[in-house]
Design a protein around this motif. Structure first.
Motif, PDB file in Angstrom:
ATOM      1  N   ARG A 171       9.617   6.292 -26.405  1.00 41.69           N
ATOM      2  CA  ARG A 171       8.720   7.437 -26.424  1.00 41.69           C
ATOM      3  C   ARG A 171       9.162   8.483 -27.437  1.00 41.69           C
ATOM      4  NH1 ARG A 171       5.951  11.154 -24.755  1.00 41.69           N
ATOM      5  NH2 ARG A 171       7.591  12.647 -24.417  1.00 41.69           N
ATOM      6  N   ASP A 229       4.310  18.655 -21.397  1.00 41.86           N
ATOM      7  CA  ASP A 229       4.516  17.567 -20.438  1.00 41.86           C
ATOM      8  C   ASP A 229       5.209  16.369 -21.085  1.00 41.86           C
ATOM      9  OD1 ASP A 229       2.422  15.850 -21.604  1.00 41.86           O
ATOM     10  OD2 ASP A 229       1.062  17.383 -20.850  1.00 41.86           O
ATOM     11  N   ASN A 230       5.554  15.414 -20.245  1.00 44.65           N
ATOM     12  CA  ASN A 230       6.331  14.260 -20.710  1.00 44.65           C
ATOM     13  C   ASN A 230       5.480  12.993 -20.845  1.00 44.65           C
ATOM     14  OD1 ASN A 230       8.787  13.194 -21.518  1.00 44.65           O
ATOM     15  ND2 ASN A 230       9.264  12.455 -19.448  1.00 44.65           N
ATOM     16  N   THR A 231       4.178  13.171 -21.049  1.00 48.28           N
ATOM     17  CA  THR A 231       3.296  12.007 -21.170  1.00 48.28           C
ATOM     18  C   THR A 231       3.306  11.476 -22.609  1.00 48.28           C
ATOM     19  OG1 THR A 231       1.436  13.498 -21.565  1.00 48.28           O
ATOM     20  CG2 THR A 231       1.700  12.691 -19.321  1.00 48.28           C
ATOM     21  N   PRO A 232       3.058  10.180 -22.783  1.00 51.95           N
ATOM     22  CA  PRO A 232       3.071   9.641 -24.157  1.00 51.95           C
ATOM     23  C   PRO A 232       1.822  10.032 -24.943  1.00 51.95           C
ATOM     24  CG  PRO A 232       2.462   7.932 -22.623  1.00 51.95           C
ATOM     25  CD  PRO A 232       2.759   9.137 -21.783  1.00 51.95           C
ATOM     26  N   GLU A 233       1.893   9.891 -26.257  1.00 55.36           N
ATOM     27  CA  GLU A 233       0.752  10.191 -27.130  1.00 55.36           C
ATOM     28  C   GLU A 233      -0.265   9.048 -27.074  1.00 55.36           C
ATOM     29  OE1 GLU A 233       0.036  12.858 -29.341  1.00 55.36           O
ATOM     30  OE2 GLU A 233       1.511  13.757 -28.010  1.00 55.36           O
ATOM     31  N   ILE A 234       0.268   7.843 -26.985  1.00 59.09           N
ATOM     32  CA  ILE A 234      -0.583   6.642 -27.020  1.00 59.09           C
ATOM     33  C   ILE A 234      -0.252   5.761 -25.819  1.00 59.09           C
ATOM     34  CG2 ILE A 234      -1.197   4.587 -28.375  1.00 59.09           C
ATOM     35  CD1 ILE A 234       0.045   6.209 -30.802  1.00 59.09           C
ATOM     36  N   ASP A 235      -1.263   5.230 -25.173  1.00 56.61           N
ATOM     37  CA  ASP A 235      -1.016   4.257 -24.106  1.00 56.61           C
ATOM     38  C   ASP A 235      -1.991   3.092 -24.269  1.00 56.61           C
ATOM     39  OD1 ASP A 235      -3.400   5.191 -23.188  1.00 56.61           O
ATOM     40  OD2 ASP A 235      -2.620   6.214 -21.436  1.00 56.61           O
ATOM     41  N   GLU A 236      -2.023   2.187 -23.292  1.00 58.57           N
ATOM     42  CA  GLU A 236      -2.839   0.973 -23.430  1.00 58.57           C
ATOM     43  C   GLU A 236      -4.322   1.271 -23.650  1.00 58.57           C
ATOM     44  OE1 GLU A 236      -1.950  -0.867 -19.545  1.00 58.57           O
ATOM     45  OE2 GLU A 236      -3.947  -0.200 -18.958  1.00 58.57           O
TER      46      GLU A 236
END
Lengths: 132, 69
Positions: A3, A63-70
């Protein structure tokens, strides 16, 4: 891909483009004996804003969310698939019209325009789709 | 046959915020909303992660529409 690594994607792309430009100029220097500083300046002016945008985005993100996901990947791939087909269709129509007019040869510059438009549409479109 | 899910219901029952769950599952908040509203069917990997997060089986969370009737 970790990440921490993926959130700097835009800055990484900018760095790669800038490095390739410098490398290209070095090769040009050894082959032709000329080194154009304007090319380096142009590449810097083009890539520096990208790195800056990335830096601002990373600093602002709390926040700790990713930029790109599935899901975003799926959306981008779907967009590229559709956009490529549509661009190809547009190209076919333009080519047909040009043929009907009677033009039999065109300048290579026009081909470069098509390639640039293709890259612009796919690049900007993917960025917009990624945010949705 | 559409796939429905009980994610929102389970999340609210346990008082978990959407962003907390998105962080734990390493997905974007938009993906969480899309999955909860059945606008996007998650991959098997994500479905299993969600099940593990709630400590339930995939069947307890995701339901094929024909099973509801």
């Amino acid at each position: 891909m970790s990440r921490k690594f993926s959130k700097w994607g835009l800055a990484r792309s900018a760095m790669i483009i800038f490095s390739i430009t410098i490398l290209g100029q070095i090769i040009r220097y050894f082959v032709n004996g000329e080194f154009k500083l304007t090319v380096i300046t142009g590449a810097f002016l083009g890539t520096a804003p990208l790195a800056l945008i990335n830096l601002i985005h990373v600093r602002r993100k709390k926040d700790n969310t990713p930029e790109i996901d599935e899901r975003t990947w799926q959306n981008v791939l779907k967009f590229i698939a559709y956009a490529s087909q549509i661009l190809f269709l547009v190209l076919m129509v333009v080519l047909t019209l040009i043929s009907f007019i009677g033009i039999e040869s065109i300048s290579i510059v026009y081909l470069w325009i098509i390639v640039t438009i293709n890259m612009l549409v796919i690049g900007l479109g993917s960025m917009i789709v990624m945010r949705r | 046959m559409a796939v429905k899910n009980r994610m929102k219901e389970l999340r609210l029952e346990r008082g978990i915020k959407q962003i907390e769950m998105a962080e734990a599952l390493q997905v974007t908040r938009q993906t969480m909303t899309a999955v909860e509203n059945a606008k996007y069917n998650p991959s098997l990997e994500l479905a299993l992660k969600i099940a593990k997060y709630f400590d339930l089986s995939v069947h307890d969370i995701f339901i094929l529409e024909e099973e509801i009737e």
